[in-house]
Enzyme design. Structure first.
Site, short mmCIF file in Angstrom:
data_model
loop_
_atom_site.label_atom_id
_atom_site.label_comp_id
_atom_site.label_asym_id
_atom_site.label_seq_id
_atom_site.Cartn_x
_atom_site.Cartn_y
_atom_site.Cartn_z
N CYS A 76 43.96 83.86 185.10
CA CYS A 76 43.76 82.97 183.94
C CYS A 76 42.34 82.42 183.79
O CYS A 76 41.70 82.61 182.75
CB CYS A 76 44.72 81.78 184.04
SG CYS A 76 46.44 82.19 184.36
N HIS A 149 42.36 74.95 181.31
CA HIS A 149 42.08 75.70 182.53
C HIS A 149 40.61 76.02 182.83
O HIS A 149 40.18 75.86 183.95
CB HIS A 149 42.90 77.01 182.56
CG HIS A 149 43.37 77.36 183.95
ND1 HIS A 149 44.29 78.34 184.23
CD2 HIS A 149 43.03 76.84 185.15
CE1 HIS A 149 44.50 78.41 185.53
NE2 HIS A 149 43.75 77.50 186.11
#
Length: 539
Positions: A76, A149
């Site tokens: 990710c 993130h």
């Protein structure tokens, strides 16, 4: 006849582009959605799921251009960093190689690995000139809905990446329920003091439980063998709430006087696999016809994502939902659908691709990718030649939106624009035939110190070469003929042509590492810097 039709289409594209002006952009990113997780054959070279159902994305693929060779980083955080920065991680570029750190060797082995890993940074640097800042320079309003993130805090989206309307959020919600501190994932919670909520206040208007009006107006039109009425009175799923927020943005929160750029990184379908109950009930009663895919909870999660994408696309056709599409903006909106890495094996299976999220094999890196821009991108087209990486979206969007890339003396973009491919002017771009990956550390059993190059030759054959630093070993595959990376071409007495190609790729990889000052870590035994791959493979 084909030439006449092509010429007519290109003339139509030119007319449409002159009439449209700057398009809106919605960039939708799934989380951990694998290459074979859609039911359309367009994105997976004819390898769709025969269990998961994604009718809205399937129809979207029919309306746009899909890419068979679409790539990411292995998980990710580095993919998101690459996308937003337009840069690889190496050297003085974005610096984000992995989720968390590069010191993720399997438990008990971190202090004994042969190589001491490079110490990475975990978030985009504050001097990053993000895609948001660049499109704002030509008048775009920017928005963020969902997972963040690649930045340290949600506020950083606004404070240094240039996001105007910020709904960056974690999937976890903390609340005090009946006096107890409770943390859960994906579903809203009723806090004793603040009522129904998700993590951030901006999503509170969308946190109320499913009621009859919402089910009738929002979920019923998209039902597909599921019974949304069984949700009445139950907590709202974050995926639905983010969809609500995006639809409201399209309807009345985005400025009418300027185009918008909306980045929509969903948390679905990342573990924990927690879908909407009505969809899970559907798949529990459905027998799978696909030996790769049989988990009802994951299938339900995939279809929840699909339904939410469908709602966003429907909102572009009819922003205020009154049934009159005369106010629709779909024709002047570029929509991109992408995933941040390959599927996480267990919940799903990436076959015929090898391995899973976290690796540099195709199962970890290759994902679905679709672009739709009516009148500019030909519908129902599939590109099986051009490789596309996360770093390429920045220059591609800048090209289409008629913006300017940052001064390369100040901020270098690694990606290349594929706008000419999207417009049908060419099948491939000529000024980039290689992609690179570099990993100067460890990630459990999936990744170790290594560098990888993918190369497209003059015949549009795709090859991939791995170099492993611990033992100076190589793996070499022809992806065009061996999509599963099952036959290492350097084994079993390779011929001179094969060796020459491997040497060419090795030298390109070495040159790229040197030019980008790529870190490699140090040998634990003597403290010396780990060397780059040898010139000419050490011949």
């Amino acid at each position: 006849m084909k030439k006449i039709l092509l010429l007519s289409f290109l003339m139509l594209l030119c007319v449409n582009m002159l009439m449209k002006g700057q398009p809106n952009v919605i960039f939708i990113m799934a989380d951990d959605l694998g290459w074979t997780d859609l039911s359309t054959p367009n994105t997976s070279m004819g390898n769709p799921s025969k269990y998961y159902e994604t009718p809205n994305i399937d129809n979207f693929a029919k309306e746009g251009m899909s890419f068979a060779y679409a790539y990411t980083q292995q998980n990710c955080q580095p993919t998101r960093a690459a996308l937003l920065s337009g840069q690889y991680a190496t050297g003085a570029h974005n610096g984000v190689y992995n989720v968390g750190s590069l010191q993720r060797a399997s438990k008990g082995l971190r202090a004994t690995t042969p190589i001491i890993p490079h110490r990475q940074i975990n978030y985009l640097r504050e001097d990053c000139i993000s895609i948001f800042e660049t499109v704002k320079s030509v008048g775009y309003h920017t928005a963020w809905f969902g997972k963040f993130h690649a930045i340290k805090t949600a506020n950083h989206a606004k404070s240094f990446l240039g996001v105007d309307y910020n709904l960056a959020v974690h999937k976890e919600t903390k609340a005090t329920v009946d006096g107890n501190h409770v943390k859960n994932e994906f579903f809203s919670q009723k806090d004793d003091a603040n009522g129904w909520q998700f993590e951030i206040a901006e999503l509170k208007p969308y946190a109320q439980p499913y009621d009859s009006a919402y089910i009738q107006d929002v979920l019923e039109p998209l039902k597909n063998g599921n019974n949304p009425w069984q949700l009445e009175g139950t907590p709202k799923h974050l995926t639905d709430a983010l969809g609500d927020a995006v639809v409201d943005y399209i309807k009345d929160k985005a400025p009418k006087s300027t185009p918008f750029f909306a980045y929509v990184p969903f948390h679905a379908v990342h573990v924990s696999i927690l879908p909407r109950p009505d969809l899970e009930a559907k798949y529990k009663s459905k027998k799978s016809k696909d030996p790769r895919h049989n988990r009802a909870d994951y299938a339900a999660f995939v279809e929840l994502l699909d339904q939410t994408v469908g709602r966003i696309l429907n909102a572009l056709d009819d922003p205020n939902g009154d049934g009159d599409t005369s106010d629709g903006i779909a024709d002047n909106t570029l929509v991109v659908f992408y995933s941040d890495n390959g599927g996480f094996m267990g919940p799903t299976d990436n076959t015929p691709l090898r391995a899973r999220k976290g690796t540099y094999y195709e199962g970890g890196l290759r994902v679905p990718l679709i672009f739709r821009y009516p009148g500019t991108i030909a519908p129902n087209t599939v590109n099986t030649t051009q490789e596309v990486h996360a770093i390429d979206f920045y220059p591609t969007l800048v090209d289409i939106l008629e913006a300017q890339l940052p001064n390369p003396q100040v901020y270098k973009i690694d990606g290349k624009s594929i706008a000419s491919v999207l417009k049908g002017e060419t099948e491939v771009i000529d000024d980039r035939t290689e992609l690179y990956w570099h990993f100067p550390g460890y990630m459990d059993v999936r990744n170790m110190p290594q560098s990888v190059i993918q190369y497209r030759d003059m015949d549009n054959q795709h090859y991939k070469l791995f170099y492993r630093y611990e033992d100076a070993s190589y793996e070499f595959y022809n992806l065009s003929k061996d999509i599963g990376e099952s036959h290492n071409l350097l084994q079993e007495n390779p011929n001179q042509e094969t060796l020459d190609l491997a040497i060419l790729m090795n030298n390109k990889l070495r040159e790229w590492l040197i030019n980008n000052n790529a870190p490699t870590g140090t040998w634990r035994a003597n403290g010396k810097t780990v060397a780059y791959p040898p010139m000419n493979m050490g011949k």
